[in-house]
Each structure stands twice: as C-alpha cells, then as structure tokens.
Design a protein around this motif. Structure first.
Motif, PDB file in Angstrom:
ATOM      1  N   LEU A 189      43.448 102.743 136.773  1.00 39.73           N
ATOM      2  CA  LEU A 189      44.452 101.733 136.464  1.00 39.73           C
ATOM      3  C   LEU A 189      45.307 102.158 135.269  1.00 39.73           C
ATOM      4  O   LEU A 189      46.541 102.047 135.300  1.00 39.73           O
ATOM      5  N   LEU A 190      44.654 102.656 134.232  1.00 36.09           N
ATOM      6  CA  LEU A 190      45.392 103.165 133.074  1.00 36.09           C
ATOM      7  C   LEU A 190      46.289 104.345 133.476  1.00 36.09           C
ATOM      8  O   LEU A 190      47.430 104.456 133.037  1.00 36.09           O
ATOM      9  N   GLU A 191      45.751 105.196 134.316  1.00 38.96           N
ATOM     10  CA  GLU A 191      46.489 106.371 134.779  1.00 38.96           C
ATOM     11  C   GLU A 191      47.719 105.966 135.595  1.00 38.96           C
ATOM     12  O   GLU A 191      48.796 106.535 135.434  1.00 38.96           O
ATOM     13  N   SER A 192      47.562 104.974 136.467  1.00 38.88           N
ATOM     14  CA  SER A 192      48.712 104.536 137.275  1.00 38.88           C
ATOM     15  C   SER A 192      49.783 103.886 136.400  1.00 38.88           C
ATOM     16  O   SER A 192      50.981 104.082 136.620  1.00 38.88           O
ATOM     17  N   ALA A 217      42.285 101.623 116.381  1.00 43.61           N
ATOM     18  CA  ALA A 217      43.136 100.441 116.553  1.00 43.61           C
ATOM     19  C   ALA A 217      44.142 100.666 117.676  1.00 43.61           C
ATOM     20  O   ALA A 217      44.403  99.757 118.475  1.00 43.61           O
ATOM     21  N   ALA A 218      44.677 101.867 117.755  1.00 44.18           N
ATOM     22  CA  ALA A 218      45.613 102.185 118.819  1.00 44.18           C
ATOM     23  C   ALA A 218      44.931 102.111 120.178  1.00 44.18           C
ATOM     24  O   ALA A 218      45.473 101.553 121.137  1.00 44.18           O
ATOM     25  N   CYS A 219      43.742 102.653 120.260  1.00 47.41           N
ATOM     26  CA  CYS A 219      42.968 102.622 121.508  1.00 47.41           C
ATOM     27  C   CYS A 219      42.649 101.183 121.910  1.00 47.41           C
ATOM     28  O   CYS A 219      42.771 100.811 123.078  1.00 47.41           O
ATOM     29  N   GLU A 220      42.259 100.379 120.950  1.00 46.21           N
ATOM     30  CA  GLU A 220      41.953  98.968 121.238  1.00 46.21           C
ATOM     31  C   GLU A 220      43.189  98.244 121.754  1.00 46.21           C
ATOM     32  O   GLU A 220      43.114  97.471 122.713  1.00 46.21           O
ATOM     33  N   GLU A 221      44.335  98.503 121.156  1.00 45.93           N
ATOM     34  CA  GLU A 221      45.555  97.830 121.591  1.00 45.93           C
ATOM     35  C   GLU A 221      45.972  98.260 122.993  1.00 45.93           C
ATOM     36  O   GLU A 221      46.406  97.449 123.805  1.00 45.93           O
ATOM     37  N   ILE A 222      45.835  99.552 123.293  1.00 47.83           N
ATOM     38  CA  ILE A 222      46.153 100.056 124.632  1.00 47.83           C
ATOM     39  C   ILE A 222      45.275  99.382 125.671  1.00 47.83           C
ATOM     40  O   ILE A 222      45.742  98.891 126.699  1.00 47.83           O
ATOM     41  N   VAL A 223      43.994  99.350 125.411  1.00 48.88           N
ATOM     42  CA  VAL A 223      43.045  98.789 126.374  1.00 48.88           C
ATOM     43  C   VAL A 223      43.244  97.284 126.516  1.00 48.88           C
ATOM     44  O   VAL A 223      43.223  96.749 127.623  1.00 48.88           O
ATOM     45  N   GLN A 224      43.462  96.576 125.412  1.00 47.47           N
ATOM     46  CA  GLN A 224      43.637  95.122 125.475  1.00 47.47           C
ATOM     47  C   GLN A 224      44.904  94.737 126.226  1.00 47.47           C
ATOM     48  O   GLN A 224      44.926  93.733 126.924  1.00 47.47           O
ATOM     49  N   SER A 255      34.163 101.163 136.529  1.00 48.13           N
ATOM     50  CA  SER A 255      34.754 102.033 137.548  1.00 48.13           C
ATOM     51  C   SER A 255      36.145 101.532 137.930  1.00 48.13           C
ATOM     52  O   SER A 255      36.386 100.336 138.057  1.00 48.13           O
ATOM     53  N   GLY A 256      37.053 102.456 138.081  1.00 48.73           N
ATOM     54  CA  GLY A 256      38.415 102.155 138.493  1.00 48.73           C
ATOM     55  C   GLY A 256      39.362 101.833 137.357  1.00 48.73           C
ATOM     56  O   GLY A 256      40.577 101.762 137.570  1.00 48.73           O
ATOM     57  N   GLN A 257      38.857 101.623 136.166  1.00 44.55           N
ATOM     58  CA  GLN A 257      39.720 101.242 135.047  1.00 44.55           C
ATOM     59  C   GLN A 257      40.543 102.420 134.537  1.00 44.55           C
ATOM     60  O   GLN A 257      41.692 102.246 134.138  1.00 44.55           O
ATOM     61  N   GLN A 258      39.956 103.607 134.575  1.00 36.98           N
ATOM     62  CA  GLN A 258      40.714 104.778 134.154  1.00 36.98           C
ATOM     63  C   GLN A 258      41.859 105.033 135.136  1.00 36.98           C
ATOM     64  O   GLN A 258      42.962 105.393 134.733  1.00 36.98           O
ATOM     65  N   TYR A 281      47.317 108.884 126.522  1.00 34.58           N
ATOM     66  CA  TYR A 281      47.637 107.508 126.830  1.00 34.58           C
ATOM     67  C   TYR A 281      48.480 106.848 125.744  1.00 34.58           C
ATOM     68  O   TYR A 281      48.706 105.646 125.785  1.00 34.58           O
ATOM     69  N   LYS A 282      48.962 107.630 124.785  1.00 33.96           N
ATOM     70  CA  LYS A 282      49.786 107.083 123.715  1.00 33.96           C
ATOM     71  C   LYS A 282      51.056 106.434 124.241  1.00 33.96           C
ATOM     72  O   LYS A 282      51.606 105.550 123.618  1.00 33.96           O
ATOM     73  N   ILE A 283      51.491 106.890 125.393  1.00 36.22           N
ATOM     74  CA  ILE A 283      52.733 106.362 125.965  1.00 36.22           C
ATOM     75  C   ILE A 283      52.594 104.892 126.362  1.00 36.22           C
ATOM     76  O   ILE A 283      53.576 104.169 126.470  1.00 36.22           O
ATOM     77  N   LEU A 284      51.372 104.421 126.561  1.00 35.65           N
ATOM     78  CA  LEU A 284      51.134 103.019 126.902  1.00 35.65           C
ATOM     79  C   LEU A 284      51.266 102.096 125.697  1.00 35.65           C
ATOM     80  O   LEU A 284      51.265 100.878 125.846  1.00 35.65           O
ATOM     81  N   LEU A 285      51.371 102.687 124.533  1.00 35.55           N
ATOM     82  CA  LEU A 285      51.383 101.910 123.301  1.00 35.55           C
ATOM     83  C   LEU A 285      52.777 101.908 122.683  1.00 35.55           C
ATOM     84  O   LEU A 285      53.276 102.942 122.260  1.00 35.55           O
ATOM     85  N   PRO A 286      53.431 100.758 122.655  1.00 34.60           N
ATOM     86  CA  PRO A 286      54.721 100.719 121.975  1.00 34.60           C
ATOM     87  C   PRO A 286      54.519 100.765 120.464  1.00 34.60           C
ATOM     88  O   PRO A 286      53.605 100.147 119.933  1.00 34.60           O
TER      89      PRO A 286
END
Length: 104
Positions: free
Chosen positions: A45-48, A14-21, A40-43, A1-6
């Motif tokens: 959403l991240l995947e999409s 910290a990276a995980c927190e920023e991605i999720v926030q 449920s369903g949040q993973q 999921y690093k690609i979600l983080l600019p």
C-alpha cells in the motif's frame, strides 16, 4: 518513502511515524524500539502510494519540459516569419518606388 511526507523532518523516527499515520490505519502497524512492524500488504500500500506520487511528479516535469521546448520552437518560427515578412515588404516597397520613378 520520504516522498510520502510533505515538508522536511530532521528526526527520522518522527518522519516515519508521520508517513505511516497519514497513509495506514492505526491497527496495521506497530513501532518497536528500532523497527517498524507492518501487517501483510501494508508495504504494498505504501509502495503504490509512492508510485502514484512519483508518476504525478514525472507528468509535471514532462509537461514543463515539453512546454518550454514548444515555446522555444514557436518563438523561433515566429522570429523567422517576421524576418521573412520584413524582407518581402522591403522588396515590395522597392518595386513600388522603382515603378513611381519609371512613371515620371
């Protein structure tokens, strides 16, 4: 999921927190000591979101490669046409000179 983080982060938490926030509502996840708990369903959403970003990246890569390929083919054709035109202009000029010599 690093690609979600600019940008880049060295701290994984910290990276995980920023991605999720940046991608989820605050009441849909919770950080534990070593785990991230998602409702449920949040993973999905991240995947999409990740899939959309990857698709856009693939389109950009394809666009650049196809553009380079088309540019290279165009330049090759242009060079060939210029060479042919020069050849036929030379033949035409020779014929004009031969005609001028024969007329004298």
């Amino acid at each position: 999921y690093k690609i979600l983080l600019p940008g880049r982060h060295t701290n994984q938490r910290a990276a995980c927190e920023e991605i999720v926030q940046s991608n989820l509502k605050t009441d849909n996840y919770q950080f534990g000591k070593t785990f991230l708990f998602l409702r449920s369903g949040q993973q999905a959403l991240l995947e999409s979101t990740r899939t959309k970003i990857l698709s856009r990246s693939c389109v950009v890569i394809q666009k650049v490669l196809k553009g380079n390929s088309a540019r290279k083919a165009y330049l090759q054709k242009r060079y060939s046409i210029i060479r042919l035109q020069a050849f036929f202009r030379a033949i035409f000029a020779q014929n004009v000179v031969f005609a001028m010599v024969e007329d004298q």
